[in-house]
Design a protein around this motif. Sequence first.
Motif, PDB file in Angstrom:
ATOM      1  N   ARG A  61     -21.838   1.198  -8.738  1.00  0.00           N
ATOM      2  CA  ARG A  61     -22.109  -0.246  -8.800  1.00  0.00           C
ATOM      3  C   ARG A  61     -23.532  -0.498  -9.275  1.00  0.00           C
ATOM      4  O   ARG A  61     -23.843  -1.516  -9.842  1.00  0.00           O
ATOM      5  CB  ARG A  61     -21.964  -0.882  -7.406  1.00  0.00           C
ATOM      6  CG  ARG A  61     -20.570  -0.954  -6.943  1.00  0.00           C
ATOM      7  CD  ARG A  61     -20.528  -1.599  -5.606  1.00  0.00           C
ATOM      8  NE  ARG A  61     -19.149  -1.716  -5.172  1.00  0.00           N
ATOM      9  CZ  ARG A  61     -18.787  -2.430  -4.136  1.00  0.00           C
ATOM     10  NH1 ARG A  61     -19.663  -3.075  -3.450  1.00  0.00           N
ATOM     11  NH2 ARG A  61     -17.523  -2.505  -3.792  1.00  0.00           N
ATOM     12  N   THR A  94      -5.089  -2.411  -2.358  1.00  0.00           N
ATOM     13  CA  THR A  94      -5.942  -2.977  -1.288  1.00  0.00           C
ATOM     14  C   THR A  94      -6.533  -4.333  -1.646  1.00  0.00           C
ATOM     15  O   THR A  94      -6.979  -5.062  -0.773  1.00  0.00           O
ATOM     16  CB  THR A  94      -7.100  -2.026  -0.971  1.00  0.00           C
ATOM     17  OG1 THR A  94      -7.889  -1.883  -2.165  1.00  0.00           O
ATOM     18  CG2 THR A  94      -6.602  -0.669  -0.537  1.00  0.00           C
ATOM     19  N   GLU A 108      -9.843  -4.300  -9.859  1.00  0.00           N
ATOM     20  CA  GLU A 108      -9.241  -4.725  -8.588  1.00  0.00           C
ATOM     21  C   GLU A 108      -8.175  -3.716  -8.201  1.00  0.00           C
ATOM     22  O   GLU A 108      -7.268  -3.424  -8.994  1.00  0.00           O
ATOM     23  CB  GLU A 108      -8.621  -6.116  -8.726  1.00  0.00           C
ATOM     24  CG  GLU A 108      -8.064  -6.601  -7.404  1.00  0.00           C
ATOM     25  CD  GLU A 108      -7.434  -7.974  -7.483  1.00  0.00           C
ATOM     26  OE1 GLU A 108      -7.735  -8.689  -8.458  1.00  0.00           O
ATOM     27  OE2 GLU A 108      -6.632  -8.297  -6.604  1.00  0.00           O
ATOM     28  N   ASP A 109      -8.295  -3.198  -7.024  1.00  0.00           N
ATOM     29  CA  ASP A 109      -7.328  -2.215  -6.534  1.00  0.00           C
ATOM     30  C   ASP A 109      -5.998  -2.918  -6.298  1.00  0.00           C
ATOM     31  O   ASP A 109      -5.934  -3.890  -5.550  1.00  0.00           O
ATOM     32  CB  ASP A 109      -7.858  -1.583  -5.237  1.00  0.00           C
ATOM     33  CG  ASP A 109      -7.084  -0.349  -4.858  1.00  0.00           C
ATOM     34  OD1 ASP A 109      -5.840  -0.404  -4.910  1.00  0.00           O
ATOM     35  OD2 ASP A 109      -7.717   0.667  -4.517  1.00  0.00           O
ATOM     36  N   GLN A 156     -14.481  -5.869 -13.924  1.00  0.00           N
ATOM     37  CA  GLN A 156     -14.222  -5.948 -12.483  1.00  0.00           C
ATOM     38  C   GLN A 156     -12.855  -5.303 -12.218  1.00  0.00           C
ATOM     39  O   GLN A 156     -11.835  -5.815 -12.666  1.00  0.00           O
ATOM     40  CB  GLN A 156     -14.213  -7.398 -12.017  1.00  0.00           C
ATOM     41  CG  GLN A 156     -14.092  -7.507 -10.506  1.00  0.00           C
ATOM     42  CD  GLN A 156     -14.084  -8.944 -10.039  1.00  0.00           C
ATOM     43  OE1 GLN A 156     -13.208  -9.702 -10.445  1.00  0.00           O
ATOM     44  NE2 GLN A 156     -15.040  -9.297  -9.228  1.00  0.00           N
ATOM     45  N   GLU A 214      -9.240  -4.702  -3.119  1.00  0.00           N
ATOM     46  CA  GLU A 214     -10.697  -4.505  -3.177  1.00  0.00           C
ATOM     47  C   GLU A 214     -11.147  -4.558  -4.632  1.00  0.00           C
ATOM     48  O   GLU A 214     -10.438  -4.105  -5.531  1.00  0.00           O
ATOM     49  CB  GLU A 214     -11.021  -3.143  -2.559  1.00  0.00           C
ATOM     50  CG  GLU A 214     -12.480  -2.872  -2.405  1.00  0.00           C
ATOM     51  CD  GLU A 214     -12.758  -1.435  -1.952  1.00  0.00           C
ATOM     52  OE1 GLU A 214     -13.933  -1.061  -1.938  1.00  0.00           O
ATOM     53  OE2 GLU A 214     -11.799  -0.712  -1.651  1.00  0.00           O
ATOM     54  N   THR A 215     -12.336  -5.152  -4.844  1.00  0.00           N
ATOM     55  CA  THR A 215     -12.833  -5.234  -6.221  1.00  0.00           C
ATOM     56  C   THR A 215     -14.168  -4.504  -6.318  1.00  0.00           C
ATOM     57  O   THR A 215     -14.885  -4.362  -5.338  1.00  0.00           O
ATOM     58  CB  THR A 215     -13.031  -6.708  -6.656  1.00  0.00           C
ATOM     59  OG1 THR A 215     -13.955  -7.302  -5.767  1.00  0.00           O
ATOM     60  CG2 THR A 215     -11.736  -7.462  -6.681  1.00  0.00           C
ATOM     61  N   ILE A 216     -14.478  -4.120  -7.543  1.00  0.00           N
ATOM     62  CA  ILE A 216     -15.751  -3.444  -7.795  1.00  0.00           C
ATOM     63  C   ILE A 216     -16.165  -3.755  -9.228  1.00  0.00           C
ATOM     64  O   ILE A 216     -15.335  -3.697 -10.150  1.00  0.00           O
ATOM     65  CB  ILE A 216     -15.604  -1.925  -7.532  1.00  0.00           C
ATOM     66  CG1 ILE A 216     -16.946  -1.221  -7.698  1.00  0.00           C
ATOM     67  CG2 ILE A 216     -14.571  -1.278  -8.425  1.00  0.00           C
ATOM     68  CD1 ILE A 216     -16.914   0.206  -7.189  1.00  0.00           C
ATOM     69  N   LYS A 251       0.838  -1.191   0.000  1.00  0.00           N
ATOM     70  CA  LYS A 251       0.000   0.000   0.000  1.00  0.00           C
ATOM     71  C   LYS A 251       0.879   1.250   0.000  1.00  0.00           C
ATOM     72  O   LYS A 251       2.065   1.176   0.285  1.00  0.00           O
ATOM     73  CB  LYS A 251      -0.893   0.005   1.253  1.00  0.00           C
ATOM     74  CG  LYS A 251      -1.969  -1.037   1.211  1.00  0.00           C
ATOM     75  CD  LYS A 251      -2.849  -0.925   2.431  1.00  0.00           C
ATOM     76  CE  LYS A 251      -3.951  -1.969   2.374  1.00  0.00           C
ATOM     77  NZ  LYS A 251      -4.786  -1.935   3.568  1.00  0.00           N
ATOM     78  N   LYS A 276     -19.207   4.464  -4.979  1.00  0.00           N
ATOM     79  CA  LYS A 276     -19.856   3.167  -4.755  1.00  0.00           C
ATOM     80  C   LYS A 276     -21.197   3.067  -5.485  1.00  0.00           C
ATOM     81  O   LYS A 276     -21.611   1.996  -5.888  1.00  0.00           O
ATOM     82  CB  LYS A 276     -20.108   2.966  -3.255  1.00  0.00           C
ATOM     83  CG  LYS A 276     -18.858   2.935  -2.434  1.00  0.00           C
ATOM     84  CD  LYS A 276     -18.054   1.690  -2.653  1.00  0.00           C
ATOM     85  CE  LYS A 276     -16.794   1.691  -1.809  1.00  0.00           C
ATOM     86  NZ  LYS A 276     -15.850   0.667  -2.171  1.00  0.00           N
ATOM     87  N   THR A 314      -6.056   2.515  -8.683  1.00  0.00           N
ATOM     88  CA  THR A 314      -6.822   2.969  -7.514  1.00  0.00           C
ATOM     89  C   THR A 314      -8.319   2.936  -7.820  1.00  0.00           C
ATOM     90  O   THR A 314      -8.724   3.109  -8.975  1.00  0.00           O
ATOM     91  CB  THR A 314      -6.412   4.389  -7.094  1.00  0.00           C
ATOM     92  OG1 THR A 314      -7.156   4.752  -5.939  1.00  0.00           O
ATOM     93  CG2 THR A 314      -6.671   5.408  -8.190  1.00  0.00           C
TER      94      THR A 314
END
Lengths: 300, 681
Positions: free
Chosen positions: B45, A239, A235-236, A233, A241-243, A166, B42, B36
């Motif tokens: 999404r 971190t 992916e950071d 998708q 973290e996925t979104i 990080k 959010k 990043t």
Amino acid sequence: MARSQYKYLPPETLDSLKNIELVAKTMVEGGMLGLHRSPYHGFSSEFAEYRKYSPGDSIRYIDWKTYARSDRYYIKCFEEETNLRSYIVLDKSGSMGMASGRPVPVKFNYACYMAAAFMYLMHQQRDAFGLFTYSDKIVDAEECKCSRSHLIKLLKLMEHLSPEGKSDAGGCLKRIAEQVPQRSMVIIFSDFFDHDPEFLKSLHHLTFKKCEVILFQVLNDEELKFPYKGLVQFEDLETGETIDLESEACKDFFLSALNQYNAKLKNFCDSQRISFETLTVSTPFERALAAYFSKREAMF
Amino acid sequence: MDFGNPMFLWALPAVLLPVILHLFFKRRKIRVHFSTLLFFVKKERYFAYRRKFYELLLLALRTLIILLLVLALSHIFFKRFNFTTGGSTEAVIILDDSMSMQCNLSAGGTMFDLAKRKAEEMLNSLSGDDGASLVLLSGRQGINLTRDKAEVLKQVRQAQITAATGSMSAATQTAIDQLRKAPGLNREIYILSDFQKNNKPSRAISTASLENCRIFCMPFNGSSENLSVEGVELDSTPKIVNRTVNIPYKIVNHGRSAKDVKVELEIDGKTVQTRQLTVKEQNSASDRFVFVPMRSGRIIGCVKIIDENIPLDNKAFFTFNASGCINVLLVKETRDSEPDPFYFLRFAIDPVKNNPVLGIRTETANLNSLTGELLKNFHILWLAQGEKLPDDKALLIRRYLDNGGVLITLPSGNSSQETYASLSKVSNYKIYNVYRAVAPFNQSGLRFNKPLSELNDLLQLDLIKWRKIQQIHYPAGNAVAVNGESAMILEQPAGKGKWLALSFDLRRDFSNWPLLKSFPVAMSALINYAAGNSEKSLSSVCGENIELYGEKISFSTTYGRSGELKGKDGKCVFTENWLPGVILFSNAEYEAAVVRPDTSESATGIADPGEIKSFFDSPVALLDIGADITSQVTKLRNGADLSGTLLFLMLILLAAEFVIGGNPGMLWERIKKSISGRNKS
């Protein structure tokens, strides 16, 4: 260094860097003589003024001719030319490892090439250079030297670096700012995707110490153009973290947010007399370097 | 579930077509390692989720559309029961003839009348090969399964309401037993009842043992208002002409509003007293009539109210035998040389010759003249015996006790343990000789136990000085009076009557009591107490069998029925006990029986459909009594055709698919583009 055998300093680079000379925009202090003016008057070839001899002064600098004319002891003072102390700061956090469709961490490599070129130029000018690398903490801290062996050491060190972990740019730069001597040059390579207010405070700290600070923001084309389509998708890299996102739907928002962020950072840099340059990895770094120096030359 | 065109079911795999197409054209998710995520909000999404949901919704709609189309083409039927078309049907009708079915309907008539009409309607829907039977919920005799439906119809028409309750479990079990033996492929039970809440079986009735059985319930619901008369229980004191008789009663309001009610006392068919009462909803009010019988003999009466709903519980009957006075036969030993043992008693309880001013008439006889015929006229036989009681007289007395007579004995002259021993030797039933030897007893006072204990405060019984007593020992008996640990008067049951044994005589040999003022009061009270249960009637509830001893017993009822019961093994059973009233018997140990309605049937709480279904552990179809029964039953037998509904649903889903999928818009755009392209060219 007739023939380079280092990853980040290939032979073709050496030719392109031949005529580039780094000139510090501000006066800096240095331990060795160089091209840069120093506020400290010393004993060099360029005369500055006379002053009366006082006990303790070396008799080497007494101007005997003046003594002969005036029967008084005068010491000759010269304006000293000193070398530049510059520190390369390299962000090796995970975000710098963005691959851009290829299996190599393009952003980090690009930053390393740029750093190597800077170090080479410093070395050529007999200026001292040091290296800091950081992610969430300072990983490497190499002191300022201008020897060839130091250059080789740092080039080899960079070859073994890989982007991971990080980022804590704020905390790390704060510590670097505390370590760096006054009036140094600090060149930072990063993507600066750090929304930490401590980061800006650290930059302010560096300028407060009268250091010249240059920020090189290294970005991928993907970050600048956001060319993704369909369901993606993300992916950071730092971190994990996925979104899941509909890329077309959020492209405009992302680019707008990125531009706003960069504009804000640029405004801050301008207010603090900090150079801020955004580099794209698709631009050959030699060209980018040349462009930067030509721009820099125009400033003097 | 059944299918009219099952061939179309082969098209069911087509349901997978949208799924396959969805999977084929499914967008692959790209995974990108990004520097990043801070620049993504959010809420973005939402776009991905909405798209995903949208695609799944379309897939579901398309799958359902094809499924519904295939099912509609295959002509699907929904059947709640298995019904073999072409097979004969065996139908058992359970008709609720309990008292609650007398409830009035808002449309007029009673629920029972409507239930009979619905039963007829159901019977008429059966075809020629079908069998039918009638089971009455009260347990009354119906008719077994028969192909002769006219006979069943006749039984239905003749069915009468009863004041009894019914057992749903027992009636259903009877129906199951009948159906189990029946040859028909289809078995059906039709229950026509009000399904009272208080008749709900403790556990669900199981029909699992009977295959292919269907239960159809027709719940009837009438007025919820009802008043009933309960609690007319006369006390056990002897009813004497010209003396008051208390007739208590309780009016219960089962409805949901307070009611003013006129209560009448009817004696021998004539209203003799009336009262006006207000009874709150879901509450009761109690009061009593005070009646003075003016004649001797059996008196039949009732407490009645006027209430239109369920008339059977509007009357509470009672009966008692009013006598002119209590007849006491005083029997002494034949030896005239002995002093009269009843000298003081006679003066105490019957002081005026031929005028029973205290309601007690005495007559004196010798033991030798004692006969069965003589004893029939007396409530009480008072025996003063010194020598051993002869066996023949003992047998005579035992018969008298068997029929409910009362025997009072006291020691006399040379009484001993053997004096009344012969009574216990005759062995129709167990009776104990309680007397022991005569012994000195230098104590004073006497204490009566309940129910004569009131005398203890009224009389100065502590003035009694005892000289001797004939000891009484019988631990299981009931001591009517005691002195310390010694029983002075002991009562023991004997047949249907009782035997009161006194430990003292009624002259001055044993005590000074005959000379005291407390003596006549105590003796009158003792005689009244002894004659208390001389009433020879019994109490019964509608639906219960009445068992009587006798070979040939005649009966007549207050509701106009009479006849003769023929006995078996010395016992007669009165089974047709369905209506409230008084039944008079002759040649039986009981002269009368008071029959009351079953009070549980007066409550009008009706079970709701969910509760009705919980009566049974198998699926139950509830029929609407307001609609045609035949068409409802036919529909349930054949099942409901769902093709039309499915097609309608499919059209709705198709429209939804067009709207949600945006296909009409896209199609229109394409058409417009193609037209404009042609025009340009």
